[in-house]
Motif scaffolding. Structure first.
Motif, short mmCIF file in Angstrom:
data_model
loop_
_atom_site.label_atom_id
_atom_site.label_comp_id
_atom_site.label_asym_id
_atom_site.label_seq_id
_atom_site.Cartn_x
_atom_site.Cartn_y
_atom_site.Cartn_z
N GLY A 5 0.82 -1.21 0.00
CA GLY A 5 0.00 0.00 0.00
C GLY A 5 0.85 1.26 0.00
O GLY A 5 0.57 2.22 -0.69
N LEU A 10 -1.58 3.38 -2.52
CA LEU A 10 -2.96 2.91 -2.44
C LEU A 10 -3.64 3.48 -1.19
O LEU A 10 -2.98 3.96 -0.28
CB LEU A 10 -2.97 1.38 -2.40
CG LEU A 10 -2.47 0.70 -3.68
CD1 LEU A 10 -2.35 -0.80 -3.46
CD2 LEU A 10 -3.38 1.00 -4.86
N PRO A 11 -4.96 3.40 -1.13
CA PRO A 11 -5.67 3.94 0.03
C PRO A 11 -5.22 3.29 1.33
O PRO A 11 -4.88 2.10 1.37
CB PRO A 11 -7.14 3.61 -0.27
CG PRO A 11 -7.21 3.47 -1.75
CD PRO A 11 -5.90 2.87 -2.14
N TRP A 17 -10.52 2.53 -0.07
CA TRP A 17 -10.50 1.36 -0.97
C TRP A 17 -11.85 1.19 -1.68
O TRP A 17 -11.90 0.94 -2.88
CB TRP A 17 -10.17 0.10 -0.18
CG TRP A 17 -8.71 -0.22 -0.20
CD1 TRP A 17 -7.79 -0.03 0.79
CD2 TRP A 17 -7.99 -0.76 -1.31
NE1 TRP A 17 -6.54 -0.43 0.37
CE2 TRP A 17 -6.63 -0.89 -0.91
CE3 TRP A 17 -8.35 -1.15 -2.60
CZ2 TRP A 17 -5.65 -1.39 -1.76
CZ3 TRP A 17 -7.37 -1.66 -3.45
CH2 TRP A 17 -6.04 -1.76 -3.02
N VAL A 106 -8.71 -4.09 4.58
CA VAL A 106 -7.69 -3.37 3.82
C VAL A 106 -6.56 -4.32 3.44
O VAL A 106 -6.08 -4.32 2.30
CB VAL A 106 -7.15 -2.17 4.63
CG1 VAL A 106 -5.89 -1.60 3.98
CG2 VAL A 106 -8.22 -1.08 4.72
N PHE A 109 -7.78 -6.42 0.52
CA PHE A 109 -7.78 -5.67 -0.73
C PHE A 109 -6.35 -5.51 -1.26
O PHE A 109 -6.10 -5.62 -2.47
CB PHE A 109 -8.42 -4.30 -0.54
CG PHE A 109 -9.92 -4.35 -0.40
CD1 PHE A 109 -10.70 -5.07 -1.27
CD2 PHE A 109 -10.54 -3.65 0.62
CE1 PHE A 109 -12.08 -5.12 -1.15
CE2 PHE A 109 -11.93 -3.68 0.76
CZ PHE A 109 -12.70 -4.42 -0.11
N GLU A 110 -5.41 -5.25 -0.36
CA GLU A 110 -4.02 -5.10 -0.77
C GLU A 110 -3.45 -6.41 -1.31
O GLU A 110 -2.68 -6.41 -2.28
CB GLU A 110 -3.17 -4.62 0.41
CG GLU A 110 -3.43 -3.19 0.81
CD GLU A 110 -2.59 -2.74 1.99
OE1 GLU A 110 -1.99 -3.62 2.65
OE2 GLU A 110 -2.52 -1.53 2.26
N GLU A 113 -4.61 -6.67 -4.83
CA GLU A 113 -3.97 -5.66 -5.67
C GLU A 113 -2.51 -6.00 -5.95
O GLU A 113 -1.99 -5.68 -7.03
CB GLU A 113 -4.06 -4.29 -4.98
CG GLU A 113 -3.61 -3.13 -5.83
CD GLU A 113 -4.54 -2.84 -7.00
OE1 GLU A 113 -4.14 -2.08 -7.91
OE2 GLU A 113 -5.66 -3.37 -7.02
N HIS A 126 -13.27 -8.17 -6.76
CA HIS A 126 -12.16 -7.77 -5.89
C HIS A 126 -12.52 -8.06 -4.43
O HIS A 126 -11.69 -8.57 -3.66
CB HIS A 126 -11.85 -6.28 -6.09
CG HIS A 126 -10.48 -5.88 -5.65
ND1 HIS A 126 -9.58 -5.24 -6.48
CD2 HIS A 126 -9.83 -6.04 -4.48
CE1 HIS A 126 -8.45 -5.02 -5.82
NE2 HIS A 126 -8.58 -5.49 -4.59
#
Length: 440
Positions: A5, A10-11, A17, A106, A109-110, A113, A126
Motif C-alpha cells: 500500500g 494505495l488507500p 478502498w 484493507v 484488498f491489498e 492488488e 475484488h
C-alpha cells in the motif's frame, strides 16, 4: 499498512478502498471467471476449511445465517461471506460471528492488488478475493460463501464447495441469467460439484438443475423428495432418507423449536441447512442441542425484521415477485392492523409490476421513494406502474426512503403497521435513519 500500500500509493482506509473500487470499474456486473481466476491463481492463497456455497434466488442470506449460527454454537471457527451489506461493508465478511475489522479488509484488498497487475476486476470480484484472503489468514474450520448473482459464472464459484445449497429458483436478474426458470436453474446449478452433496431447497426445481447435477455426478438432495419437514404450532420436525433419491431408511430429528427468523418460508431454508450439515456430519458433527441453539438465536437484518415498538415496523428486502409473495403471506399472518403504510423504493431493472401486484392487497397507503444510482427508479415512475399493478389508496413521492419513512411515522397511528421493502437500498437507508435517530 503493508509495504504494498505504501509503495503503490494505495488507500490507507477501507473507505478509500471502496471509493477506489467503485471508480475503477464502472460496470458493476460482469459475468465470467477468466479474469478473476487469473488473479486468484496468482494470489496462491488457500485454506483447509470446509467450504459451503449457498446460491438461489431468495433465502440465501437466511441459510447462511442459520449455518453460521449452528456451527458457531457447535464450537467451530466460522468465516461467512455475504452480500450486499445494509449499513457497513464490514457486514459482508464475518469471522466467528463478528464483522471483519477495517484493517483486515484493507489487508485483503491489498493482497489482491499486489498480484492483479493489469487484470480488471469488478467491485464484487475484488471484494470476493479479498474476503478469501481474510479467511485464509485465520485458521478456520468452515467457510460459508454466498453467491452474488447466478452461480456458474459468479466469482464465488471459483472456490470448490464441499457442499452446495440452492435455496430456490425464481425469475430475477433475467438480463444476465436468462428469461426462463430453466435457464436460471442451469446457472444456479453451476455451484454443484461432482461427487459432492448438492442440496436443493426448492420443492419444484427446474429440470435443468436436476439434469446438470446428474450429468456431473453430484449427490443431489431435493426438498420434499429426499428431505423435508412437518410440525404444529409448538414445534417442528425434520426428516430425510438415508441417501438420495428417496432411498434407504428415514432419519428423523424431532422436537425442534421454530427458527428465530420470522416467516412461513423459514422451515424450507432450515431443512435445507440441516440436510447440508447432515451431509457433512463426518467432518463437521453437530449435536441436536447445537442445532436447536443455532436456529433459535439466528438473526438476519432486513429479512422480515419486525422492530419493537408501535406502530409496528417491518423491514424486508423483498425485491422480486417470489420474495414479495412471501412477504405478503407473512404480513397476512401477523394479525389485524387498521392501516398498513408501505415505504417502497425499487431498482428499474426489477419486475416492479410483479412485486407491486403481490403486495397491492396488503397496503392502504403508499410512500414511494427515489433510489440513487443509474439503476434507481424515480418515485414518480413508480406511481403509474403501481397503479397498473392494482395498487390502490393514496400515493406520495419522496426523495429518499428515509424521508418516506419519516412521513409514515408521522402519519401512522399507534395500532398501524409500516412496511419498508423493495430493495436492499430501501431498507438500508431506513435502518441508517433509525440508527442516527437513536444516537441523537
Amino acid at each position: 499498512m503493508s509495504a504494498v500500500g505504501l509503495n503503490a500509493g494505495l488507500p490507507a482506509t477501507l473507505e478509500g478502498w471502496l471509493a477506489l473500487l467503485e471508480q475503477r470499474h464502472g460496470q458493476r456486473i460482469e459475468l465470467g471467471l477468466e479474469r478473476v481466476r487469473k488473479v486468484k491463481d496468482a494470489m496462491a492463497v488457500s485454506s483447509d476449511a470446509v467450504v459451503i456455497t449457498v446460491g438461489g434466488t431468495n433465502g440465501k442470506g437466511s441459510c447462511c445465517a442459520m449455518l453460521e449460527g449452528i456451527l458457531l454454537a457447535a464450537g467451530y471457527r466460522v468465516g461467512c461471506y455475504t452480500s450486499p451489506h445494509l449499513i457497513r461493508y464490514n457486514e459482508r465478511v464475518r469471522i466467528d460471528g463478528q464483522d471483519a475489522s477495517d484493517a483486515q479488509l484493507v489487508a485483503g484488498f491489498e493482497a489482491v492488488e499486489a498480484v492483479r497487475g493489469d487484470t480488471p476486476l469488478t467491485y464484487f470480484e475484488h471484494g470476493t478475493l479479498a474476503a478469501w484472503a481474510v479467511f485464509a489468514a485465520v485458521r478456520l474450520d468452515v467457510i460459508i460463501l454466498e453467491v452474488g448473482l447466478g452461480g456458474r459464472l459468479d466469482a464465488v464459484n471459483l472456490f470448490d464447495a464441499d457442499c452446495s445449497i440452492v435455496t430456490s429458483v425464481a425469475m430475477d436478474h433475467m438480463d444476465f441469467l436468462g428469461d426462463t426458470r430453466e435457464a436460471i436453474g442451469f446457472e444456479k446449478a453451476g455451484i454443484f460439484r461432482a461427487g459432492r452433496a448438492a442440496v436443493c431447497g426448492d420443492p419444484q426445481p427446474p429440470a435443468s438443475l436436476v439434469e446438470h447435477a446428474l450429468t456431473i455426478g453430484a449427490e443431489l438432495w431435493i426438498s420434499g423428495r429426499d428431505f423435508g419437514f412437518g410440525g404444529d404450532r409448538q414445534q417442528w420436525g425434520y426428516w430425510r432418507y438415508a441417501e438420495p433419491p428417496a432411498q434407504g431408511p428415514l432419519v428423523k430429528r424431532g422436537g425442534l423449536a421454530y427458527p428465530a427468523l420470522r416467516g412461513t418460508n423459514q422451515l424450507l431454508n432450515a431443512s435445507a441447512v440441516i440436510t447440508a450439515l447432515e451431509c457433512l456430519r463426518t467432518r463437521l458433527p453437530v449435536s441436536m442441542q447445537h442445532l436447536r441453539q443455532g436456529l433459535m438465536l439466528v438473526e438476519v437484518p432486513g429479512r422480515f425484521q419486525v422492530l419493537p415498538g408501535r406502530p409496528a415496523v417491518v423491514l424486508d428486502v423483498a425485491h422480486n415477485p417470489q420474495a414479495a409473495g412471501v412477504l405478503a403471506e407473512n404480513l397476512g399472518s401477523m394479525g389485524f392492523y387498521p392501516e398498513t403504510w408501505a415505504v417502497l423504493g425499487m431498482l428499474a431493472d426489477k419486475d416492479v409490476e410483479g412485486v407491486c401486484a403481490l403486495m397491492a392487497g396488503r397496503v392502504d397507503h403508499w410512500l414511494l421513494a427515489d433510489l440513487p444510482g443509474p439503476r434507481g427508479l424515480a418515485a414518480e415512475s413508480l406511481v403509474g406502474r403501481l397503479r397498473a399493478a392494482g395498487g390502490k389508496g393514496d400515493m406520495h413521492c419522496f426523495s429518499s426512503p428515509a424521508e418516506a419513512f419519516a412521513a409514515a411515522q408521522k402519519a401512522a397511528q399507534e395500532g398501524d403497521r409500516i412496511v419498508v421493502f423493495g430493495s436492499f437500498l430501501t431498507v438500508a437507508d431506513v435502518l441508517a435513519a433509525i440508527k442516527a435517530a437513536r444516537h441523537r
